[in-house]
Scaffold this active site. Structure first.
Site, PDB file in Angstrom:
ATOM      1  N   SER A 126       0.845  -1.199   0.000  1.00  0.00           N
ATOM      2  CA  SER A 126       0.000   0.000   0.000  1.00  0.00           C
ATOM      3  C   SER A 126       0.878   1.245   0.000  1.00  0.00           C
ATOM      4  CB  SER A 126      -0.844  -0.055   1.277  1.00  0.00           C
ATOM      5  OG  SER A 126      -1.310   1.216   1.618  1.00  0.00           O
ATOM      6  N   TYR A 151      -2.003   0.211  10.627  1.00  0.00           N
ATOM      7  CA  TYR A 151      -2.193  -0.504   9.361  1.00  0.00           C
ATOM      8  C   TYR A 151      -0.992  -0.291   8.448  1.00  0.00           C
ATOM      9  CZ  TYR A 151      -3.708  -1.269   4.559  1.00  0.00           C
ATOM     10  OH  TYR A 151      -3.768  -1.677   3.254  1.00  0.00           O
ATOM     11  N   LYS A 155       2.109  -2.935   6.858  1.00  0.00           N
ATOM     12  CA  LYS A 155       2.563  -3.082   5.454  1.00  0.00           C
ATOM     13  C   LYS A 155       4.075  -2.840   5.371  1.00  0.00           C
ATOM     14  CE  LYS A 155      -1.424  -4.120   3.638  1.00  0.00           C
ATOM     15  NZ  LYS A 155      -1.709  -5.478   3.181  1.00  0.00           N
TER      16      LYS A 155
HETATM   17  P1  NAD Z   1     -11.094  -6.744   1.845  1.00  0.00           P
HETATM   18  O1  NAD Z   1     -11.293  -6.601   3.311  1.00  0.00           O
HETATM   19  O2  NAD Z   1     -12.257  -6.558   0.947  1.00  0.00           O
HETATM   20  O3  NAD Z   1     -10.463  -8.190   1.522  1.00  0.00           O
HETATM   21  C1  NAD Z   1      -9.540  -8.810   2.366  1.00  0.00           C
HETATM   22  C2  NAD Z   1     -10.043 -10.219   2.603  1.00  0.00           C
HETATM   23  O4  NAD Z   1      -9.108 -10.914   3.421  1.00  0.00           O
HETATM   24  C3  NAD Z   1     -11.394 -10.260   3.325  1.00  0.00           C
HETATM   25  O5  NAD Z   1     -12.306 -11.023   2.561  1.00  0.00           O
HETATM   26  C4  NAD Z   1     -11.068 -10.909   4.656  1.00  0.00           C
HETATM   27  O6  NAD Z   1     -12.143 -11.734   5.122  1.00  0.00           O
HETATM   28  C5  NAD Z   1      -9.826 -11.715   4.331  1.00  0.00           C
HETATM   29  N1  NAD Z   1      -8.918 -11.976   5.451  1.00  0.00           N
HETATM   30  C6  NAD Z   1      -8.416 -11.098   6.358  1.00  0.00           C
HETATM   31  N2  NAD Z   1      -7.595 -11.715   7.203  1.00  0.00           N
HETATM   32  C7  NAD Z   1      -7.548 -13.014   6.830  1.00  0.00           C
HETATM   33  C8  NAD Z   1      -6.859 -14.146   7.296  1.00  0.00           C
HETATM   34  N3  NAD Z   1      -6.063 -14.092   8.362  1.00  0.00           N
HETATM   35  N4  NAD Z   1      -7.034 -15.332   6.658  1.00  0.00           N
HETATM   36  C9  NAD Z   1      -7.857 -15.420   5.588  1.00  0.00           C
HETATM   37  N5  NAD Z   1      -8.548 -14.382   5.095  1.00  0.00           N
HETATM   38  C10 NAD Z   1      -8.393 -13.186   5.720  1.00  0.00           C
HETATM   39  O7  NAD Z   1      -9.897  -5.779   1.451  1.00  0.00           O
HETATM   40  P2  NAD Z   1      -9.376  -5.334   0.014  1.00  0.00           P
HETATM   41  O8  NAD Z   1      -9.725  -3.914  -0.180  1.00  0.00           O
HETATM   42  O9  NAD Z   1      -9.782  -6.313  -1.025  1.00  0.00           O
HETATM   43  O10 NAD Z   1      -7.799  -5.397   0.266  1.00  0.00           O
HETATM   44  C11 NAD Z   1      -7.026  -6.494  -0.178  1.00  0.00           C
HETATM   45  C12 NAD Z   1      -5.580  -6.226   0.162  1.00  0.00           C
HETATM   46  O11 NAD Z   1      -5.170  -5.011  -0.456  1.00  0.00           O
HETATM   47  C13 NAD Z   1      -5.296  -6.067   1.650  1.00  0.00           C
HETATM   48  O12 NAD Z   1      -4.048  -6.642   1.934  1.00  0.00           O
HETATM   49  C14 NAD Z   1      -5.223  -4.563   1.816  1.00  0.00           C
HETATM   50  O13 NAD Z   1      -4.425  -4.195   2.928  1.00  0.00           O
HETATM   51  C15 NAD Z   1      -4.579  -4.159   0.504  1.00  0.00           C
HETATM   52  N6  NAD Z   1      -4.853  -2.770   0.148  1.00  0.00           N
HETATM   53  C16 NAD Z   1      -6.148  -2.344   0.056  1.00  0.00           C
HETATM   54  C17 NAD Z   1      -6.412  -1.014  -0.258  1.00  0.00           C
HETATM   55  C18 NAD Z   1      -7.823  -0.503  -0.313  1.00  0.00           C
HETATM   56  O14 NAD Z   1      -8.021   0.704  -0.235  1.00  0.00           O
HETATM   57  N7  NAD Z   1      -8.847  -1.338  -0.483  1.00  0.00           N
HETATM   58  C19 NAD Z   1      -5.343  -0.121  -0.499  1.00  0.00           C
HETATM   59  C20 NAD Z   1      -4.029  -0.596  -0.410  1.00  0.00           C
HETATM   60  C21 NAD Z   1      -3.792  -1.934  -0.087  1.00  0.00           C
END
Ligand code: NAD
Ligand code: UDP
Length: 337
Positions: A126, A151, A155
């Site tokens: 991120s 958070y 990362k």
């Molecule tokens: P999201 O919450 O929609 O999806 C993450 C999924 O991971 C969820 O379905 C959750 O149930 C699952 N999860 C969490 N911990 C878990 C574990 N220990 N074991 C199994 N499953 C688990 O989030 P997203 O927006 O799709 O983000 C996906 C990735 O991208 C994450 O790593 C997030 O940090 C990163 N990210 C997201 C954004 C954003 O703005 N959405 C920005 C930068 C980085």
């Protein structure tokens, strides 16, 4: 056909990427513990692709579950690791939960990958790793400043673990996402809010739909042209495509070990107010808002220098913010129905 393990594939970005993987001929194996999702996006993926998703409910911190999965699924060619807790605001309230989940998931997953000699790994990083960078647009060689939130710290720590573990024979790409928004053009998958992630675009669309009375803009006194924070908003479909290009990049490289990080953003800084106004311009729907206090953990301004992803991965953002806001609105209308 390459088998790719997708962790967190029932979530927002994971589901969109799974669609792209299936459509490009990969065979994704999807896992998720449903802590912040349910099966609805898996159903959406199946509707879009016409294919049953090879889904297994389980936790990335559960070594026995992963070992069994790697055994029964046969050779896995690579892993895309989305599973994490992702809310800046919640992480300020529950820092240990964030550290425990996000870091332990990565460590257990790497351990099991090593056991099964699976080496290709793509990590959801991120732009929060940069903290408040000295120079924007920020490029990959910028030093990590202190993370503004737990958070962001998770990362940074995960990237450090990955950088250190490349010597173990891993071939790793960290994709530093900027702000993914929008939904699949079919409106069959999109962003579902579990817990209270408080991401801007779902709050805009929910206010526009009348689910909320008003949007609160967090802070109007930042040192930016209109006083509200600047971010680099990128269509989730464009972001998903970057994962396919990262897999191809790893395929094209002969090294036994490598670690590369790429910014995935458009290069355009957009303020919160501009995004709210852009939504009304794109959809014709008004969004009542007020300016409230700053949100702890927020970075003032950050947007990407995406040149490395452009030239090395061959990745470019193709969809506009207007496309993303219209797709987010169509998804919201579907949810409202
Ligand atoms: P999201 O919450 O929609 O999806 C993450 C999924 O991971 C969820 O379905 C959750 O149930 C699952 N999860 C969490 N911990 C878990 C574990 N220990 N074991 C199994 N499953 C688990 O989030 P997203 O927006 O799709 O983000 C996906 C990735 O991208 C994450 O790593 C997030 O940090 C990163 N990210 C997201 C954004 C954003 O703005 N959405 C920005 C930068 C980085
Ligand atoms: N934001 C806001 N009101 C909201 C939600 C978010 O003003 O209800 C702002 C937030 O302060 C940040 C920007 O919108 O400046 C993007 O926040 P988001 O949570 O979507 O993503 P982040 O950049 O924190 O990953």
């Amino acid at each position: 056909m390459k088998k790719i393990l997708v962790t967190g594939g029932a979530g927002y970005i994971g589901s969109h990427t799974t669609v792209e993987l299936i459509q490009a001929g990969y065979e994704p194996v999807v896992i998720d513990n449903f802590i912040y999702s349910d099966g609805s996006l898996i159903t959406g993926i199946e509707k879009i692709t016409g294919k049953k998703v090879n889904f297994h409910k389980g936790d990335c911190r559960d070594k026995e579950f992963l070992v069994e999965l790697f055994k029964t699924q046969g050779p896995i060619d690579g892993v895309i690791h989305f599973a994490a807790l992702k809310s800046v605001g919640e992480s300020v309230q529950k820092p240990l939960l964030y550290h425990q989940n996000n870091i332990e998931s990565l460590l257990v997953l790497l351990e099991v990958m090593k056991q099964f000699n699976v080496r290709d790994f793509i990590f959801s990083s991120s732009c929060t790793v940069y903290g408040q960078p000295d120079h924007i647009p920020v490029n990959e060689s910028a030093p990590f400043k202190r993370a503004e939130s737990p958070y962001g710290a998770t990362k940074q720590i995960c990237e450090r673990i990955l950088e250190d573990s490349f010597v173990d024979g891993f071939r790793i790409v960290s994709l530093r996402y900027f702000n993914p928004i929008g939904a699949h053009k079919s409106s069959l998958i999109g962003e579902v809010q579990f817990g209270n992630p408080n991401n801007l675009v779902p709050y805009i669309t929910q206010t526009a739909a009348g689910w909320r009375d008003k949007l609160t803009i967090f802070g109007g006194d930042y040192s930016t042209p209109d006083g509200t924070c600047l971010r680099d908003y990128i269509h989730v479909t464009d972001l998903s495509v970057a994962h396919l290009l990262a897999l191809k990049f790893l395929d094209s490289r002969k090294e036994d070990t490598l670690y590369e990080a790429f910014n995935v953003g458009t290069g355009q800084g957009v303020s919160v107010l501009e995004l709210v106004k852009g939504f009304t311009h794109a959809t014709g729907v008004n969004v009542p808002y007020n300016i409230g206090a700053r949100r702890p953990g927020d970075v003032e301004k950050v947007f990407a220098d995406p040149k490395k992803a452009n030239s090395v991965l061959g990745w470019n953002a193709k969809l506009s913010i207007e496309d993303a806001l219209l797709d987010a609105w169509n998804w919201q209308k579907k949810l409202t129905k």
